[in-house]
Enzyme design. Sequence first.
Site, PDB file in Angstrom:
ATOM      1  N   CYS A  33       0.818  -1.350  -0.106  1.00 55.65           N
ATOM      2  CA  CYS A  33       0.040   0.046  -0.108  1.00 55.65           C
ATOM      3  C   CYS A  33       0.917   1.293  -0.025  1.00 55.65           C
ATOM      4  O   CYS A  33       2.053   1.220   0.269  1.00 55.65           O
ATOM      5  CB  CYS A  33      -0.800   0.138   1.144  1.00 55.65           C
ATOM      6  SG  CYS A  33       0.063   0.138   2.796  1.00 55.65           S
TER       7      CYS A  33
ATOM      8  N   GLU B 195       0.741  -0.475  16.212  1.00 55.90           N
ATOM      9  CA  GLU B 195      -0.279   0.753  15.815  1.00 55.90           C
ATOM     10  C   GLU B 195      -1.064   0.958  17.126  1.00 55.90           C
ATOM     11  O   GLU B 195      -1.205   2.107  17.453  1.00 55.90           O
ATOM     12  CB  GLU B 195      -1.133   0.402  14.886  1.00 55.90           C
ATOM     13  CG  GLU B 195      -1.803   1.498  14.315  1.00 55.90           C
ATOM     14  CD  GLU B 195      -2.964   1.120  13.159  1.00 55.90           C
ATOM     15  OE1 GLU B 195      -3.721   1.789  13.073  1.00 55.90           O
ATOM     16  OE2 GLU B 195      -2.555   0.249  12.244  1.00 55.90           O
TER      17      GLU B 195
ATOM     18  N   CYS C   3      -8.219   1.779   7.078  1.00 56.15           N
ATOM     19  CA  CYS C   3      -7.705   2.493   5.971  1.00 56.15           C
ATOM     20  C   CYS C   3      -8.031   1.783   4.415  1.00 56.15           C
ATOM     21  O   CYS C   3      -8.600   0.701   4.569  1.00 56.15           O
ATOM     22  CB  CYS C   3      -5.905   2.381   5.886  1.00 56.15           C
ATOM     23  SG  CYS C   3      -5.299   0.807   5.397  1.00 56.15           S
TER      24      CYS C   3
ATOM     25  N   SER D 227       1.643  -9.547  10.613  1.00 61.39           N
ATOM     26  CA  SER D 227       0.975  -8.584  10.059  1.00 61.39           C
ATOM     27  C   SER D 227      -0.377  -8.724  10.314  1.00 61.39           C
ATOM     28  O   SER D 227      -1.127  -9.816   9.928  1.00 61.39           O
ATOM     29  CB  SER D 227       1.331  -8.774   8.387  1.00 61.39           C
ATOM     30  OG  SER D 227       0.451  -8.118   7.730  1.00 61.39           O
TER      31      SER D 227
END
Length: 316
Positions: free
Chosen positions: A17, A131, A200, A228
């Site tokens: 991305c 995150e 996102c 991930s």
Amino acid sequence: MTKPALTLYLAAPRGFCAGVDRAIKIVEMAIVKWGAPVYVRHEIVHNKFVVDGLREKGAVFVEELDDCPLDRPVIFSAHGVPKAVPAEAARREMIYVDATCPLVSKVHIEAERHHQNGLQMVMIGHQGHPETVGTMGQLPKGEVLLVETAADVARLAPRDPDRLAFITQTTLSVDDTAEVVAALQDRFPNIVGPHKEDICYATTNRQEAVKAMAAKTPAMLVIGAPNSSNSKRLVEVGTRAGCTYSQLVQRAHDIDWRALDGITSIGITAGASAPDVLITEVVDAFRARYDVTVEHVETAVENVEFKVPRVLRDPA
């Protein structure tokens, strides 16, 4: 010997991305500008192949700022960091570059804005994920309450049930998150949501492509790392959408060929931090064993690009 026929459905979009592409460029440009070694706090993105490639170019990956020498640049990963980390780097007069994905930074700004308006935050995210840690670290301790599932909502004990807002990790399952949001809105009717959803575009697009692909084949491989978040969500989305076989692989050598014995079709996608070279490697592995026909399953076209920080664009 004649190879068995196989239809290989290739999801589009898949792989890198804009945020991942930007983060990798930041490390590469920092090495060119300041020379090796350049230190990176946490894996720049969650992919071993990418991290190993950057390590060979001169990146040193560490977990804490204390592991970085004062005289070398340090880069913060695409997942974002608590506000205290750049503040401490500035106090130590270190050169640092923030590679936080701009869409993660958007969530940080959103949380700050709600906090300034006197609202306590509820974050939908995974405990311990970088995150989540980085986003919760934007506000003082106790100002962000974490929930992972709809069941967690019932256990929330906010300061004021009528003064709440919610944000989310950017790499969650769209469907799972919708369930949690519904539970929050049911229990806290006055809770404030984001102007635009926090998950996102890349996460959403890859999940939609997986759903479309799952309608065509009972088997699917997701190329990505086990740490991930967005890659693991793709596996789950594939299973929910009807794939009886939906598995995560890092490289072609991880494919369980015995489990795929007798298949006539399979879907291939890749998490947002998996480079094209690994996708090609997996497709080539199937070509070596099958007479492959490739069909693309395209559900969106991505043309997003994020600029690197000015300090790296400035030749001075």
